[in-house]
Design an enzyme around this catalytic site. Structure first.
Site, short mmCIF file in Angstrom:
data_model
loop_
_atom_site.label_atom_id
_atom_site.label_comp_id
_atom_site.label_asym_id
_atom_site.label_seq_id
_atom_site.Cartn_x
_atom_site.Cartn_y
_atom_site.Cartn_z
N HIS A 400 58.96 -6.62 80.13
CA HIS A 400 57.63 -7.05 80.58
C HIS A 400 56.65 -5.90 80.44
O HIS A 400 57.02 -4.74 80.67
CB HIS A 400 57.68 -7.51 82.04
CG HIS A 400 56.50 -8.33 82.43
ND1 HIS A 400 55.32 -7.77 82.87
CD2 HIS A 400 56.30 -9.67 82.43
CE1 HIS A 400 54.45 -8.74 83.13
NE2 HIS A 400 55.02 -9.90 82.86
N GLU A 453 60.48 -15.68 82.43
CA GLU A 453 60.81 -16.74 81.48
C GLU A 453 62.29 -17.10 81.45
O GLU A 453 62.64 -18.20 81.07
CB GLU A 453 60.36 -16.34 80.06
CG GLU A 453 58.92 -15.95 79.93
CD GLU A 453 57.97 -17.10 80.11
OE1 GLU A 453 58.41 -18.18 80.50
OE2 GLU A 453 56.77 -16.91 79.87
N1 ACO Z 1 64.91 -7.13 74.04
C1 ACO Z 1 65.27 -5.98 73.41
N2 ACO Z 1 64.49 -4.88 73.37
C2 ACO Z 1 63.29 -4.96 73.97
C3 ACO Z 1 62.86 -6.12 74.66
C4 ACO Z 1 63.72 -7.23 74.68
N3 ACO Z 1 63.39 -8.36 75.30
N4 ACO Z 1 61.62 -5.91 75.17
C5 ACO Z 1 61.28 -4.65 74.82
N5 ACO Z 1 62.29 -4.09 74.10
C6 ACO Z 1 62.34 -2.73 73.57
C7 ACO Z 1 61.50 -2.61 72.32
O1 ACO Z 1 62.24 -2.93 71.16
C8 ACO Z 1 61.12 -1.15 72.38
O2 ACO Z 1 62.24 -0.41 71.94
P1 ACO Z 1 62.05 0.90 71.02
O3 ACO Z 1 61.41 1.90 71.96
O4 ACO Z 1 63.42 1.23 70.61
O5 ACO Z 1 61.14 0.52 69.90
C9 ACO Z 1 60.95 -0.88 73.87
O6 ACO Z 1 61.76 -1.86 74.52
C10 ACO Z 1 59.52 -1.01 74.37
O7 ACO Z 1 58.97 -2.20 73.86
P2 ACO Z 1 57.41 -2.56 73.89
O8 ACO Z 1 57.12 -3.50 72.77
O9 ACO Z 1 56.57 -1.34 74.01
O10 ACO Z 1 57.30 -3.31 75.25
P3 ACO Z 1 56.07 -4.19 75.70
O11 ACO Z 1 55.76 -3.83 77.08
O12 ACO Z 1 54.94 -4.16 74.74
O13 ACO Z 1 56.69 -5.65 75.59
C11 ACO Z 1 57.26 -7.89 75.97
C12 ACO Z 1 56.68 -6.60 76.58
C13 ACO Z 1 56.33 -8.40 74.85
C14 ACO Z 1 57.34 -8.96 77.06
C15 ACO Z 1 58.67 -7.59 75.41
O14 ACO Z 1 59.50 -7.09 76.43
C16 ACO Z 1 59.31 -8.79 74.72
O15 ACO Z 1 59.02 -9.05 73.57
N6 ACO Z 1 60.20 -9.56 75.44
C17 ACO Z 1 60.84 -10.71 74.88
C18 ACO Z 1 59.94 -11.92 74.89
C19 ACO Z 1 59.70 -12.46 76.29
O16 ACO Z 1 60.61 -12.55 77.11
N7 ACO Z 1 58.44 -12.84 76.55
C20 ACO Z 1 58.02 -13.36 77.85
C21 ACO Z 1 57.33 -12.30 78.64
S1 ACO Z 1 56.86 -12.81 80.26
C22 ACO Z 1 55.41 -13.69 80.06
O17 ACO Z 1 54.82 -13.72 79.05
C23 ACO Z 1 54.88 -14.49 81.20
#
Ligand code: ACO
Length: 526
Positions: A400, A453
């Site tokens: 998140h 989610e």
């Molecule tokens: N699975 C695996 N790795 C992840 C996940 C995940 N769900 N989420 C983040 N990471 C990793 C990224 O790959 C990144 O790794 P790296 O440093 O090796 O490149 C690191 O964690 C940081 O990721 P960011 O993209 O900077 O995190 P951000 O805060 O932008 O992302 C987000 C938040 C978009 C929700 C992300 O966690 C994600 O894509 N989750 C999966 C989709 C999801 O569940 N969406 C619903 C969110 S809740 C809502 O919208 C109400």
């Protein structure tokens, strides 16, 4: 932001420092006395080894550790990113933006000279961006406006580091545990929890407000048969039509009471519009809302045509309360920007639904459920999850932008899902456990936890909501938050009109030789 300002000019000095061996209780006394949000942690040789913030303390206590015996070095952020006294404030902002910290230790050589808080930097950015009209802004806010407060609100807030969010000061998960949808709706729209008489009156108004204008009802089958039909696109169009059919006036021209009345009307008709559109799309006759059922009960009844069980109603009601509002998110901001122009409520809601429809905002509850389906059985979970992460994929329902600890919504929804029971809920719990372990191993230090989610899909599926209606269900409850934000903006309005930093070719540019003449002769030839 002026490049001449350095970190040393705006940091908190002298630096607040604590030794690594003191307890959380002692550290909190030091933070309190210095009136700062974080301190640098030094080892016995005076070397910087960490940062400890009020949020670390709160989070740890929230997770059950004893502040009287737990040492600071057990909860601090180790090896913190630092900035130097001579760095520009702009550089500090860049670090906050990229690394998402709120405090940074400022180094003068190998000594900690001060603490830089994101508030110091944002304040400077804000002061400098309030320039005389017409002048170009000297600085730029972060691209996603992270950390930039753009309005005051008393609707609610999210504290991502603590895993806490609230509505008008009340813990939102506690509201979901103890209150009905209508009680929390009243809290958000009227500002206070209702007493019995107020609740009765409000519920009656909310039930009466469910009627939709006839002209809109007549148009819904047409919207539902459009080739590119999606429930949110259809809702967006229907809400826009409803605003027109109800002859909504610009919020600028109507008193606050009328704004609130119209907000109630719109929040009441959104589920009715959604369900009618859904059933038209499937070729089924619409089901009128049952006046004896509350918001959550009639939501399921209008969808399925059946009277739901009480435990299904309560499960959905808890999900709906948990998703009514969530700080200054993109769709809420959109609704406020539109309202700030003095426009009508239908326009503000149409824009908000459009913002929510984007995959980066509307979330992925159906994708999280699809992931469970793709895994199939518990014995396949580990291999599947490892393969996904190793191939650069993200696990749906984890991570998140704001929560860097348990998402409080996921904690409650896990309970709701397991209380509803069933093989899917049990399976989800097993997959979650494996996913957290694998994420911790393959993505160390990223602080990835279960988000709202993951269990939202399981809960909605258990009460009979089909996957394509998951995000629309979110939109339905979020309309309550949007309308609270609209009413707040309208009551104390100022046009939201920021600036952009122009980065194109240097103006003024000369038109190419003979360009105007070519246009003139083309016009004459017509
Ligand atoms: N699975 C695996 N790795 C992840 C996940 C995940 N769900 N989420 C983040 N990471 C990793 C990224 O790959 C990144 O790794 P790296 O440093 O090796 O490149 C690191 O964690 C940081 O990721 P960011 O993209 O900077 O995190 P951000 O805060 O932008 O992302 C987000 C938040 C978009 C929700 C992300 O966690 C994600 O894509 N989750 C999966 C989709 C999801 O569940 N969406 C619903 C969110 S809740 C809502 O919208 C109400």
């Amino acid at each position: 932001m002026t490049a001449s300002l350095t970190v040393a000019d705006v940091m908190h000095k002298p630096a607040v420092v604590v030794p690594d061996i003191i307890t959380l209780a002692q550290a909190s006394v030091i933070l309190d006395a210095a009136n700062v949000g974080a301190a640098a942690v030094l080892d016995s040789q005076g070397r910087l080894i960490g940062m400890v913030s009020e949020r670390d303390l709160l989070r740890s206590v929230g997770h059950g550790v004893d502040p009287a015996i737990t040492k600071v070095d057990e909860v601090m952020t180790k090896d913190p990113v630092t900035v130097s006294v001579s760095d520009t404030v702009e550089h500090g902002l860049e670090v906050f933006r990229e690394r998402r910290f709120r405090h940074l230790p400022v180094m003068d050589g190998d000594k900690v000279a001060g603490i830089l808080s994101i508030r110091h930097v944002v304040r400077v950015a804000h002061i400098e961006e309030v320039q005389p009209a017409g002048s170009a802004p000297p600085g730029l806010a972060p691209r996603g406006l992270e950390g930039v407060a753009v309005a005051e609100t008393s609707v609610g807030d999210v504290r991502g580091e603590e895993g806490f969010f609230h509505y008008r000061g009340y813990n939102a998960t506690e509201l979901a545990r103890r209150c009905s949808f209508e009680q929390v709706w009243h809290l958000l729209s009227e500002g206070e929890l209702p007493d019995d008489a107020q609740l009765k009156a409000f519920t009656r108004l909310a039930v009466e407000a469910r009627s939709i204008p006839e002209q809109v009802a007549d148009l819904l089958p047409k919207i539902a048969s459009l080739p590119g039909y999606t429930p949110l696109m259809a809702l967006r169009s229907a809400v826009s039509l409803a605003g027109a059919a109800l002859e909504q006036q610009p919020t600028l021209d109507i008193p606050a009471d009328e704004v609130r009345r119209e907000c109630l009307k719109m929040a009441a008709i959104v589920p009715v519009l959604l369900m009618r559109l859904h059933r038209h799309h499937l070729g089924l006759p619409p089901v009128e809302p049952d006046p004896d059922l509350g918001y959550a009960g009639s939501y399921i009844q209008m969808l399925t045509g059946q009277r739901p069980h009480d435990r299904e109603i309560r499960a959905l009601e808890q999900y709906l309360i948990l998703t009514m509002d969530h700080g200054f998110n993109s769709s809420t901001f959109t609704a406020r920007v539109i309202t700030s122009t003095g426009s009508d409520i239908g326009s503000a809601l149409t824009g908000a639904i459009g913002a929510l429809a984007g995959p980066l905002h509307g979330g992925a509850p159906s994708r999280a459920l699809a992931m469970l389906d793709a895994i199939g059985t518990p014995d396949k979970a580990e291999a599947y999850l490892r393969h996904e992460i190793s191939s650069g994929e993200r696990l749906m329902g984890f991570g998140h932008r704001v929560y860097k600890t348990d998402d409080p919504r996921s904690t409650l929804l896990r309970e709701v899902a397991t209380e509803l029971g069933g093989a899917q809920a049990e399976f989800a719990v097993q997959v979650e456990r494996t996913a957290l372990r694998v994420l911790n191993e393959l993505k160390p230090g990223r602080r990835l936890y279960t988000n709202v989610e993951f269990y939202a899909g399981v809960v909605m599926n258990s009460v009979g909501i089909p996957p394509d209606m998951f995000t629309p269900t979110f939109a339905s409850s979020r309309t309550v938050g949007w309308t609270a934000a609209i009413a707040e903006q309208a009551a104390n309005n100022r046009l939201i009109r920021p600036s952009a930093l122009y980065v194109g070719p240097q103006p003024p540019r000369a038109l190419p030789e003979g360009y105007g003449a070519a246009l003139k002769s083309a016009e004459l030839a017509r």
